[in-house]
Design a protein around this motif. Structure first.
Motif, PDB file in Angstrom:
ATOM      1  N   VAL A 188       5.053  -1.852  -5.759  1.00  0.00           N
ATOM      2  CA  VAL A 188       3.905  -0.790  -6.107  1.00  0.00           C
ATOM      3  C   VAL A 188       2.901  -1.605  -6.753  1.00  0.00           C
ATOM      4  CG1 VAL A 188       3.624   1.233  -7.386  1.00  0.00           C
ATOM      5  CG2 VAL A 188       5.563   1.084  -6.400  1.00  0.00           C
ATOM      6  N   PRO A 213      13.088   3.969 -12.686  1.00  0.00           N
ATOM      7  CA  PRO A 213      12.055   3.210 -12.115  1.00  0.00           C
ATOM      8  C   PRO A 213      11.871   1.909 -13.114  1.00  0.00           C
ATOM      9  CG  PRO A 213      11.440   5.414 -12.006  1.00  0.00           C
ATOM     10  CD  PRO A 213      12.338   5.176 -12.848  1.00  0.00           C
ATOM     11  N   ASP A 267       9.850  -0.945  -8.912  1.00  0.00           N
ATOM     12  CA  ASP A 267       8.498  -0.712  -8.795  1.00  0.00           C
ATOM     13  C   ASP A 267       7.653  -1.945  -8.610  1.00  0.00           C
ATOM     14  OD1 ASP A 267       8.941  -1.342 -11.469  1.00  0.00           O
ATOM     15  OD2 ASP A 267       7.907   0.460 -12.153  1.00  0.00           O
ATOM     16  N   LEU A 306      10.645  -0.234  -2.523  1.00  0.00           N
ATOM     17  CA  LEU A 306       9.549   0.706  -1.508  1.00  0.00           C
ATOM     18  C   LEU A 306       9.947   0.574  -0.174  1.00  0.00           C
ATOM     19  CD1 LEU A 306       5.916   0.161  -2.633  1.00  0.00           C
ATOM     20  CD2 LEU A 306       7.412   2.488  -2.810  1.00  0.00           C
ATOM     21  N   LEU A 366       6.466  10.390  -5.895  1.00  0.00           N
ATOM     22  CA  LEU A 366       7.470  10.305  -4.837  1.00  0.00           C
ATOM     23  C   LEU A 366       8.963  10.203  -5.442  1.00  0.00           C
ATOM     24  CD1 LEU A 366       7.761   9.278  -2.000  1.00  0.00           C
ATOM     25  CD2 LEU A 366       7.839   6.927  -2.912  1.00  0.00           C
ATOM     26  N   ARG A 375       2.792   0.255   0.540  1.00  0.00           N
ATOM     27  CA  ARG A 375       2.022   0.720  -0.278  1.00  0.00           C
ATOM     28  C   ARG A 375       1.091   1.776   0.147  1.00  0.00           C
ATOM     29  NH1 ARG A 375       2.663  -4.929  -2.867  1.00  0.00           N
ATOM     30  NH2 ARG A 375       1.421  -5.759  -1.090  1.00  0.00           N
ATOM     31  N   TYR A 416       3.816   6.906  -7.648  1.00  0.00           N
ATOM     32  CA  TYR A 416       5.298   6.420  -7.769  1.00  0.00           C
ATOM     33  C   TYR A 416       6.184   7.605  -8.366  1.00  0.00           C
ATOM     34  CZ  TYR A 416       9.041   3.005  -6.697  1.00  0.00           C
ATOM     35  OH  TYR A 416      10.209   2.762  -6.440  1.00  0.00           O
ATOM     36  N   SER A 417       5.603   8.183  -9.552  1.00  0.00           N
ATOM     37  CA  SER A 417       6.416   9.143 -10.257  1.00  0.00           C
ATOM     38  C   SER A 417       6.177  10.358  -9.378  1.00  0.00           C
ATOM     39  CB  SER A 417       5.546   9.416 -11.373  1.00  0.00           C
ATOM     40  OG  SER A 417       6.211  10.427 -12.094  1.00  0.00           O
ATOM     41  N   LEU A 445       3.277   4.843   0.325  1.00  0.00           N
ATOM     42  CA  LEU A 445       3.043   5.598  -0.917  1.00  0.00           C
ATOM     43  C   LEU A 445       1.911   6.161  -1.544  1.00  0.00           C
ATOM     44  CD1 LEU A 445       4.133   5.678  -3.954  1.00  0.00           C
ATOM     45  CD2 LEU A 445       3.217   3.595  -4.464  1.00  0.00           C
ATOM     46  N   ARG A 470      -1.548   4.237  -9.220  1.00  0.00           N
ATOM     47  CA  ARG A 470      -0.302   4.133  -8.610  1.00  0.00           C
ATOM     48  C   ARG A 470       0.832   4.304  -9.271  1.00  0.00           C
ATOM     49  NH1 ARG A 470      -0.861  -1.740  -5.584  1.00  0.00           N
ATOM     50  NH2 ARG A 470      -2.957  -1.585  -5.092  1.00  0.00           N
ATOM     51  N   ASN A 471       0.921   4.333 -10.565  1.00  0.00           N
ATOM     52  CA  ASN A 471       1.916   4.943 -11.391  1.00  0.00           C
ATOM     53  C   ASN A 471       2.372   6.280 -11.262  1.00  0.00           C
ATOM     54  OD1 ASN A 471       3.912   4.308 -13.640  1.00  0.00           O
ATOM     55  ND2 ASN A 471       2.867   5.914 -14.487  1.00  0.00           N
ATOM     56  N   GLN A 519      -0.607   9.846  -3.759  1.00  0.00           N
ATOM     57  CA  GLN A 519      -1.390   9.441  -4.799  1.00  0.00           C
ATOM     58  C   GLN A 519      -2.137  10.868  -5.391  1.00  0.00           C
ATOM     59  OE1 GLN A 519      -4.284   6.883  -3.822  1.00  0.00           O
ATOM     60  NE2 GLN A 519      -5.131   7.929  -2.128  1.00  0.00           N
TER      61      GLN A 519
END
Length: 561
Positions: free
Chosen positions: A256, A203, A253, A298, A413, A338, A410-411, A341, A406-407, A346
């Protein structure tokens, strides 16, 4: 699971992903709670097989179908999932179910979830479980063992050695030798054992910083292109020792975070397009080989599979909240992604905030560091520059908390969708796994600096956390072997002074600051001292100080008649 990573999203309620055969034998399991699957499998498998006729069937546009079943048998190991929930949800009754889909090889891929009862039955959550089943790249790989083929082990170890030599970045508390290397080898072995291309993911490459004091523009430049070449060369080195090859997926990302940092979605799209264009022009696809680098973001993740996306209804997310602490121009597609995601993976925002307020060490350190960074990154935004200092700090703090959330999402996901991949990261990690830190700009080529005057001295703070290409610029100084990575203002301030001259250089190979030293610089105004003596002649002494490679030169005049 990291201390901040608690929630009730689909990610947090997943006990694990699994592969089984038609006879019920468990072949592989992945996920943050997958260790419990091996423990509970005999009871779970018996429940699934005995209630096969009661499964609900969902038809997909492709003709495939997903079977779901609520698990009513009491299985003690299921209770372990509660530790993934925020404290307020840990004591609710659990609703457990499995969803399964048949693979092309006849094996069955399943996902086991246990959700607090008050949250069960949500249509988006059901869609999200099916999305994970359809999109995960999870493979039923065998782990490395004493019975593994020696040649497969050897190749896996060689790839690990190549990573350590070419790409790995060390950390202060590096665990590579203790446990990271074996974990890395095990990930690689899964592909080698089946003679498949080794898959890695990183990422990275989101967009350029919005702060013009840091970067030379909004598009990728020489810093990004050097990083792409480094990654490409690493993968090609793998291909030399392993014929099936390898592919490193760059998972952008940009969308994101872009709305958090004041970057319009259209600028992220332009950045992505130019990055891919440059790479494909320089490294055209070779027939019969796998691509060294591939790119996705995304929209590719959520919108490319009709089986999953076509069954989604936007009305399921009408109440979904995406915070926008600063002003940006957002596209509908990116905003929807977003929301997807955050809905799928989250961590609980309230729990993150509580950890910060209670000064949990990890949370507080992350929050303070991110706030300082964002205060600097956002300072030139039109919607921020007009604020008072107090308001700027408050905005930076809000952005920091949202960035942390958000980080983590994403991690989570990436963990669900790419569980077998070798996961690389631009951030400092202890290299124990599952993430391994990389250095995109090699020491032999690029040195991070804070000023041109001190460019020959390495910065100790950059030893373990390397500044990124998208927050900095490349500076080339005429006559120096190394290139330098620094904020754009380092170059701009240098050319405003007497020691250097230069400017931004647009180049097909990527933009950079081209700097050269002035041929002669007077550190002080030359002074002339006239001395008188009782002789009929005068002695004049002229002195000038010239700075050149730290050499002080004295020029003296002789006797005057």
């Amino acid at each position: 699971m990291p201390p901040l990573n608690k929630g009730t999203s689909t990610y947090h309620v997943i006990q694990g992903l699994y592969w089984r055969d038609s006879e019920g034998r468990l072949l592989a399991a992945e996920g943050s709670n997958s260790h419990t699957l091996y423990e509970m499998w005999p009871l779970l498998c018996a429940e699934i097989r005995s209630n096969k006729g009661l499964m609900d069937r969902v038809e997909l546009p492709s003709g495939r179908h997903i079977n779901t079943l609520r698990i009513t048998a009491y299985i003690p190991a299921l209770e372990n999932i509660r530790l993934s929930f925020p404290p307020g949800r840990q004591h609710e009754e659990l609703i457990t179910r499995v969803a399964e889909i048949k693979g092309l090889d006849g094996l069955i891929l399943g996902v086991l979830t246990s959700r607090p009862k008050s949250l069960a039955g949500d249509r988006f959550d059901t869609w999200a479980e099916h999305f994970i089943l359809l999109e995960t790249q999870f493979e039923p790989f065998a782990p490395l063992s004493l019975s593994s083929h020696p040649e497969h082990r050897k190749v896996s170890e060689q790839v690990a050695g190549l990573f350590e030599k070419k790409l790995k970045n060390a950390s202060r508390d590096d665990q590579w030798k203790a446990c990271g290397r074996p974990n890395f080898i095990n990930r690689v072995y899964g592909y080698v054992q089946k003679s498949q291309p080794i898959l890695l993911c990183l990422p990275a490459f989101p967009c350029k910083s919005p702060n013009p004091n840091k970067v030379g523009g909004t598009m990728p430049d020489l810093a990004e292109y050097i990083a792409l070449d480094v990654l490409h060369d690493f993968v090609k080195d793998i291909c030399k020792l392993y014929p099936p090859g390898a592919t490193l997926w760059i998972i952008s990302d940009g969308h994101v975070f872009s709305d958090c940092i004041g970057v319009d979605d259209s600028k992220v799209d332009a950045y992505d397009a130019r990055l891919i264009e440059f790479y494909t022009e320089k490294h055209p696809a070779e027939e019969g080989t796998v691509s060294a680098l591939q790119f996705k973001g995304l929209r590719d993740i959520f919108m490319s599979n009709s089986d999953s996306f076509d069954s989604f209804q936007k009305s399921w997310l009408t109440s979904a909240e995406v915070l926008h602490p600063v002003e940006t121009a957002r596209t509908d597609a990116s905003e929807l992604c977003r929301k997807l995601l955050l809905g799928v993976s989250q961590a609980d925002r309230g729990f993150i905030r509580k950890c910060i307020e209670e000064q949990e060490p990890h949370a507080l350190q992350l929050y303070r560091g991110q706030t300082r960074f964002m205060l600097e990154d956002l300072t030139m935004l039109p919607s921020v520059i007009r604020l008072s200092n107090k308001q700027k700090k408050k905005t930076a703090a809000m952005v920091a908390q949202e960035m942390i959330s958000r980080n983590q999402a994403y991690s989570n996901l990436v963990e669900l969708l790419l569980p077998n991949y070798v996961r690389l990261s631009i951030h400092a990690h202890d290299n124990a796994g599952p993430k391994f830190a990389v250095r995109l700009l090699p020491k032999s080529m690029v040195r991070p600096i804070e000023s041109l005057e001190d460019r020959h001295e390495p910065i100790s703070t950059c030893e373990f956390q390397i500044p990124t290409p998208w927050h900095n610029s490349i500076i080339k100084v005429e006559g120096d072997e190394l290139m330098y990575l620094a904020r754009a203002e380092v170059a701009k301030k240098a050319v405003e002074g007497p020691a250097f001259e230069g400017s931004w250089v647009d180049s097909p190979a990527g933009g950079f600051f081209g700097i050269k030293r002035q041929t002669m610089v007077l550190e002080e105004k030359a002074s002339i001292v006239i001395a008188t003596a009782p002789l009929p002649a005068m002695m004049a002494e002229f002195t000038a100080t010239i700075r050149k490679d730290q050499l002080m030169v004295l020029v003296q005049g002789g006797m005057c008649p």
